[in-house]
Motif scaffolding. Sequence first.
Motif, PDB file in Angstrom:
ATOM      1  N   HIS A 168       0.808  -1.219   0.000  1.00 52.94           N
ATOM      2  CA  HIS A 168       0.000   0.000   0.000  1.00 52.94           C
ATOM      3  C   HIS A 168       0.844   1.274   0.000  1.00 52.94           C
ATOM      4  O   HIS A 168       0.448   2.275  -0.612  1.00 52.94           O
ATOM      5  CB  HIS A 168      -0.926   0.006   1.221  1.00 52.94           C
ATOM      6  CG  HIS A 168      -2.033  -0.992   1.148  1.00 52.94           C
ATOM      7  ND1 HIS A 168      -3.018  -0.949   0.181  1.00 52.94           N
ATOM      8  CD2 HIS A 168      -2.307  -2.085   1.921  1.00 52.94           C
ATOM      9  CE1 HIS A 168      -3.854  -1.952   0.362  1.00 52.94           C
ATOM     10  NE2 HIS A 168      -3.450  -2.665   1.412  1.00 52.94           N
ATOM     11  N   ASN A 187      -1.427  -7.810  -0.900  1.00 47.48           N
ATOM     12  CA  ASN A 187      -2.572  -6.971  -0.553  1.00 47.48           C
ATOM     13  C   ASN A 187      -3.626  -7.795   0.170  1.00 47.48           C
ATOM     14  O   ASN A 187      -4.718  -8.039  -0.335  1.00 47.48           O
ATOM     15  CB  ASN A 187      -3.150  -6.341  -1.822  1.00 47.48           C
ATOM     16  CG  ASN A 187      -4.277  -5.377  -1.528  1.00 47.48           C
ATOM     17  OD1 ASN A 187      -4.440  -4.920  -0.391  1.00 47.48           O
ATOM     18  ND2 ASN A 187      -5.058  -5.064  -2.552  1.00 47.48           N
ATOM     19  N   ALA A 191      -5.659  -1.039   3.593  1.00 42.96           N
ATOM     20  CA  ALA A 191      -4.726   0.011   4.006  1.00 42.96           C
ATOM     21  C   ALA A 191      -5.141   0.673   5.311  1.00 42.96           C
ATOM     22  O   ALA A 191      -4.293   1.004   6.150  1.00 42.96           O
ATOM     23  CB  ALA A 191      -4.604   1.054   2.894  1.00 42.96           C
TER      24      ALA A 191
END
Length: 255
Positions: A168, A187, A191
Motif C-alpha cells: 500500500h 494486498n 490500508a
Amino acid sequence: MTQPSPEFQVSLARSDDEIAQAQRLRYDVFIREMGGDGPLVDHAAGRDVDAFDAAADHMVLRDMTRPAGQRIVGVYRLLTMAGAEKAGGFYSASEFDLSPLIRSGRRLLELGRSCVHKDYRGGQGMFQLWSALARYVSTHQIDVLFGVASFHGTDTQAHALPLAYLHHAHLAPAELCPRATVFHDMNTIPADQIDRKAAMRAVPPLIKAYLRLGGMVGAGAFVDHAFNTTDVCLVLDLDRMSDKQRAIYLGKSTA
C-alpha cells in the motif's frame, strides 16, 4: 581486552581469494544463519556460490584490524546489464518478471547477495558500502537499482502485516514494477487497517534502509523454499530521490 575499532576499506574484490572470502561470508549468513541452500552451494568449503558470481563485480567491506583471511565483513554483488548478458540474465528474473524494467530503457544495476557479518550490523559498515556503491553507480551511469530482498521464513501469513504495508505504501509505478512469477498477493490487509509502526518494526533492516532512500517494491512476494525466505523485489529509481534521500545515499549529513 577491548577490541580495536574497525578500520574499514571498501573496493571491488581484487582476487579469486577475496571472492572466496565473500562467498564464505554469504554462506555464514544465508546458509548457517537463515537455513538456506542452493544447487551450487559448496557445503564442504562453506561457500555460497551460484552461476551469477563469475559475471558480477563483488564489492567488499574489509575491517583491516582483523586477520588477513577474515577481513571481509560485508559484500554486495553487482550485476550490470553487460554482466547479465554474459550470465544469461539477471538473478532476480528467476523469481520476478523484470519486463517493465527491461522495457524502460533505463540503465539497470542488480544488487544481489548483500550481507554484513553479524558483528557489524547497524554500524558504519553499511554506510561505507553505500558510499562506495554511489561511486560505482556514478562511474557506470546507472539509472535504476533493483534486487531481491528477503523476509526470513516461507510463511507469508506470518509476514502479512509488513507485506501489506509495503504494497500500500511503497508499490512501484507500473512502468518500473516487477511481478512475482509465482505470485503471493501482498494486498491481504486493507490500508486503513494497517498499524504502520507495527508493520515497520516487522520490516527487515535492509528493506527499511532502501525505503528511507525512496525504494519501492514490485507486485507480489515470491516464496523461495530453497533459501527459506519470502522475497520482494526492491526498486530504487535514482531520478526520484529527494535531496535528503540523496544525501543519505551518499553518506553525507543533511544538517
